[in-house]
Design a protein around this motif. Structure first.
Motif, PDB file in Angstrom:
ATOM      1  N   SER A  96     -23.173 -43.760 -13.326  1.00 24.07           N
ATOM      2  CA  SER A  96     -23.349 -45.131 -12.872  1.00 24.07           C
ATOM      3  C   SER A  96     -22.968 -46.116 -13.961  1.00 24.07           C
ATOM      4  CB  SER A  96     -24.805 -45.380 -12.464  1.00 24.07           C
ATOM      5  OG  SER A  96     -25.637 -45.411 -13.613  1.00 24.07           O
ATOM      6  N   SER A  97     -22.756 -47.367 -13.551  1.00 24.88           N
ATOM      7  CA  SER A  97     -22.645 -48.434 -14.539  1.00 24.88           C
ATOM      8  C   SER A  97     -24.027 -48.740 -15.096  1.00 24.88           C
ATOM      9  CB  SER A  97     -22.028 -49.680 -13.904  1.00 24.88           C
ATOM     10  OG  SER A  97     -22.736 -50.044 -12.727  1.00 24.88           O
ATOM     11  N   GLY A  98     -25.058 -48.391 -14.340  1.00 25.74           N
ATOM     12  CA  GLY A  98     -26.440 -48.547 -14.770  1.00 25.74           C
ATOM     13  C   GLY A  98     -27.378 -48.307 -13.604  1.00 25.74           C
ATOM     14  N   THR A  99     -28.242 -47.296 -13.707  1.00 20.00           N
ATOM     15  CA  THR A  99     -29.159 -46.952 -12.620  1.00 20.00           C
ATOM     16  C   THR A  99     -30.588 -47.295 -13.031  1.00 20.00           C
ATOM     17  OG1 THR A  99     -27.777 -45.122 -11.857  1.00 20.00           O
ATOM     18  CG2 THR A  99     -30.073 -45.092 -11.193  1.00 20.00           C
ATOM     19  N   ILE A 100     -31.267 -48.057 -12.194  1.00 17.25           N
ATOM     20  CA  ILE A 100     -32.682 -48.358 -12.405  1.00 17.25           C
ATOM     21  C   ILE A 100     -33.423 -48.051 -11.110  1.00 17.25           C
ATOM     22  CG2 ILE A 100     -34.390 -50.164 -12.844  1.00 17.25           C
ATOM     23  CD1 ILE A 100     -32.412 -51.503 -14.682  1.00 17.25           C
ATOM     24  N   GLY A 101     -34.363 -47.122 -11.168  1.00 16.35           N
ATOM     25  CA  GLY A 101     -35.101 -46.751  -9.974  1.00 16.35           C
ATOM     26  C   GLY A 101     -36.151 -45.708 -10.261  1.00 16.35           C
ATOM     27  N   ASP A 102     -36.887 -45.335  -9.225  1.00 15.98           N
ATOM     28  CA  ASP A 102     -37.943 -44.322  -9.341  1.00 15.98           C
ATOM     29  C   ASP A 102     -37.320 -42.951  -9.092  1.00 15.98           C
ATOM     30  OD1 ASP A 102     -39.703 -46.439  -9.707  1.00 15.98           O
ATOM     31  OD2 ASP A 102     -40.040 -46.642  -7.552  1.00 15.98           O
ATOM     32  N   ILE A 103     -36.493 -42.524 -10.035  1.00 16.43           N
ATOM     33  CA  ILE A 103     -35.625 -41.367  -9.842  1.00 16.43           C
ATOM     34  C   ILE A 103     -35.957 -40.267 -10.849  1.00 16.43           C
ATOM     35  CG2 ILE A 103     -33.225 -40.581  -9.786  1.00 16.43           C
ATOM     36  CD1 ILE A 103     -32.428 -43.510  -9.257  1.00 16.43           C
ATOM     37  N   SER A 104     -35.941 -39.030 -10.378  1.00 11.52           N
ATOM     38  CA  SER A 104     -36.053 -37.866 -11.244  1.00 11.52           C
ATOM     39  C   SER A 104     -34.667 -37.265 -11.412  1.00 11.52           C
ATOM     40  CB  SER A 104     -37.005 -36.833 -10.629  1.00 11.52           C
ATOM     41  OG  SER A 104     -37.020 -35.650 -11.402  1.00 11.52           O
ATOM     42  N   TYR A 105     -34.175 -37.223 -12.654  1.00 13.64           N
ATOM     43  CA  TYR A 105     -32.854 -36.683 -12.952  1.00 13.64           C
ATOM     44  C   TYR A 105     -33.003 -35.260 -13.480  1.00 13.64           C
ATOM     45  CZ  TYR A 105     -31.872 -41.739 -13.213  1.00 13.64           C
ATOM     46  OH  TYR A 105     -31.776 -43.083 -12.966  1.00 13.64           O
ATOM     47  N   ASN A 106     -32.434 -34.317 -12.776  1.00  9.45           N
ATOM     48  CA  ASN A 106     -32.467 -32.918 -13.196  1.00  9.45           C
ATOM     49  C   ASN A 106     -31.037 -32.464 -13.455  1.00  9.45           C
ATOM     50  OD1 ASN A 106     -35.370 -32.600 -12.652  1.00  9.45           O
ATOM     51  ND2 ASN A 106     -34.773 -32.830 -10.518  1.00  9.45           N
ATOM     52  N   GLY A 107     -30.609 -32.576 -14.695  1.00 12.81           N
ATOM     53  CA  GLY A 107     -29.222 -32.263 -15.033  1.00 12.81           C
ATOM     54  C   GLY A 107     -28.714 -33.238 -16.067  1.00 12.81           C
ATOM     55  N   ILE A 108     -27.691 -34.006 -15.716  1.00  8.99           N
ATOM     56  CA  ILE A 108     -27.085 -34.978 -16.632  1.00  8.99           C
ATOM     57  C   ILE A 108     -27.004 -36.326 -15.938  1.00  8.99           C
ATOM     58  CG2 ILE A 108     -25.050 -35.584 -17.992  1.00  8.99           C
ATOM     59  CD1 ILE A 108     -24.381 -32.600 -18.116  1.00  8.99           C
ATOM     60  N   THR A 109     -27.444 -37.364 -16.609  1.00  4.97           N
ATOM     61  CA  THR A 109     -27.280 -38.717 -16.086  1.00  4.97           C
ATOM     62  C   THR A 109     -26.573 -39.577 -17.132  1.00  4.97           C
ATOM     63  OG1 THR A 109     -28.395 -40.686 -15.220  1.00  4.97           O
ATOM     64  CG2 THR A 109     -29.645 -39.343 -16.790  1.00  4.97           C
ATOM     65  N   LEU A 110     -25.528 -40.276 -16.701  1.00  8.44           N
ATOM     66  CA  LEU A 110     -24.674 -41.072 -17.579  1.00  8.44           C
ATOM     67  C   LEU A 110     -24.633 -42.505 -17.068  1.00  8.44           C
ATOM     68  CD1 LEU A 110     -21.629 -38.602 -17.714  1.00  8.44           C
ATOM     69  CD2 LEU A 110     -23.520 -38.726 -19.352  1.00  8.44           C
ATOM     70  N   ALA A 111     -24.915 -43.453 -17.943  1.00 11.87           N
ATOM     71  CA  ALA A 111     -24.875 -44.867 -17.559  1.00 11.87           C
ATOM     72  C   ALA A 111     -24.068 -45.658 -18.585  1.00 11.87           C
ATOM     73  CB  ALA A 111     -26.279 -45.437 -17.456  1.00 11.87           C
ATOM     74  N   LEU A 112     -23.256 -46.573 -18.094  1.00 16.59           N
ATOM     75  CA  LEU A 112     -22.433 -47.390 -18.980  1.00 16.59           C
ATOM     76  C   LEU A 112     -23.291 -48.326 -19.826  1.00 16.59           C
ATOM     77  CD1 LEU A 112     -19.562 -48.291 -19.823  1.00 16.59           C
ATOM     78  CD2 LEU A 112     -19.678 -49.986 -17.975  1.00 16.59           C
ATOM     79  N   VAL A 113     -24.344 -48.911 -19.218  1.00 17.08           N
ATOM     80  CA  VAL A 113     -25.157 -49.903 -19.933  1.00 17.08           C
ATOM     81  C   VAL A 113     -26.601 -49.417 -20.079  1.00 17.08           C
ATOM     82  CG1 VAL A 113     -25.878 -52.319 -20.053  1.00 17.08           C
ATOM     83  CG2 VAL A 113     -23.669 -51.735 -19.046  1.00 17.08           C
ATOM     84  N   THR A 114     -27.403 -49.539 -19.034  1.00 22.83           N
ATOM     85  CA  THR A 114     -28.810 -49.145 -19.101  1.00 22.83           C
ATOM     86  C   THR A 114     -29.172 -48.268 -17.913  1.00 22.83           C
ATOM     87  OG1 THR A 114     -29.550 -51.112 -17.895  1.00 22.83           O
ATOM     88  CG2 THR A 114     -29.491 -51.255 -20.296  1.00 22.83           C
ATOM     89  N   GLN A 115     -30.242 -47.482 -18.090  1.00 22.02           N
ATOM     90  CA  GLN A 115     -30.750 -46.683 -16.988  1.00 22.02           C
ATOM     91  C   GLN A 115     -32.229 -46.391 -17.198  1.00 22.02           C
ATOM     92  OE1 GLN A 115     -28.749 -42.881 -16.746  1.00 22.02           O
ATOM     93  NE2 GLN A 115     -29.005 -42.477 -18.914  1.00 22.02           N
ATOM     94  N   SER A 116     -32.920 -46.189 -16.083  1.00 22.39           N
ATOM     95  CA  SER A 116     -34.325 -45.826 -16.167  1.00 22.39           C
ATOM     96  C   SER A 116     -34.651 -44.850 -15.058  1.00 22.39           C
ATOM     97  CB  SER A 116     -35.231 -47.059 -16.062  1.00 22.39           C
ATOM     98  OG  SER A 116     -35.281 -47.528 -14.721  1.00 22.39           O
TER      99      SER A 116
END
Length: 216
Positions: A96-116
């Motif tokens: 993503s360019s930036g993901t913000i949410g109530d998310i469980s990431y199991n693996g790899i998460t890549l964000a250009l700017v910010t993520q939560s």
């Protein structure tokens, strides 16, 4: 009899939770702007749903979010930590360019700017800022990593957790409540420490020292 009752209630709870994510199933392609859906393949969308409804969406594969609200995540009021319940699960790769949410990431998460997210089980990389309630793995950011519970490695200019088990590497490292492991940086601070600090200035509950500090 009591143990049997507890087991039955637990199985019912697990079944109900599973059904929330499997009411609908999509294959190959689907949007994460939906509810009660499992997507096996590629899920896509732009920006999160900004409401209080739990969506119960699972992606098994690749999740693409462009643009994402994380593009302006640096404007968050002091923190990206959400301390909310998970309503979306990504098993695989999130880009993503930036993901913000109530998310469980199991693996790899890549964000250009910010993520939560509520959970990182794997590798979370952000160009600017990572905020994970629970991080079990690796957090890498250009500026700041933050977590409530971190079990693994944090690498950034600044790293901050409440509870740390693992390694912090950066300019400024802080474990507010408990640190078990190693801090390597210019300025290190920890409370209730079982580990070693290496840096120009190191602070723990026992002493303040340059170069190396410790408590066991």
């Amino acid at each position: 009899m009591r143990n049997l009752t507890i087991t039955i209630l637990l199985l019912i709870s697990i079944t109900c939770f599973s059904q929330d994510y499997n009411e609908k199933t999509r294959y190959l392609f689907g949007t994460f702007h939906t509810q009660n859906t499992t997507i096996n393949g590629i899920s896509f969308g732009a920006l999160p749903q900004l409401n209080n409804k739990q969506r119960f969406v699972r992606t098994n594969g690749i999740r693409l979010e462009i643009p994402g609200i994380g593009l302006i995540g640096f404007m968050a009021n002091g923190s990206l930590l959400r301390n909310e319940k998970t309503d979306e699960i990504v098993n695989g790769l999130n880009i993503s360019s930036g993901t913000i949410g109530d998310i469980s990431y199991n693996g790899i998460t890549l964000a250009l700017v910010t993520q939560s997210g509520t959970e990182n089980n794997g590798i979370a990389i952000a160009g600017l800022w990572n905020g994970m309630d629970n991080s079990n793995g690796i957090q890498i950011a250009g500026l700041l990593n933050e977590a409530i519970y971190s079990n693994g490695i944090q690498i950034a200019i600044s790293n901050s957790t409440e509870y740390m088990k693992g390694i912090q590497i950066g300019g400024l490292n802080n474990a507010n409540e408990k640190m078990v492991g190693l801090q390597i940086g210019i300025w290190n601070k920890s409370k209730n420490t079982k580990g070693i600090q290496l840096g120009l200035w190191n602070i723990n509950e026992k002493r303040k020292l340059p170069i190396i500090n410790w408590n066991f």
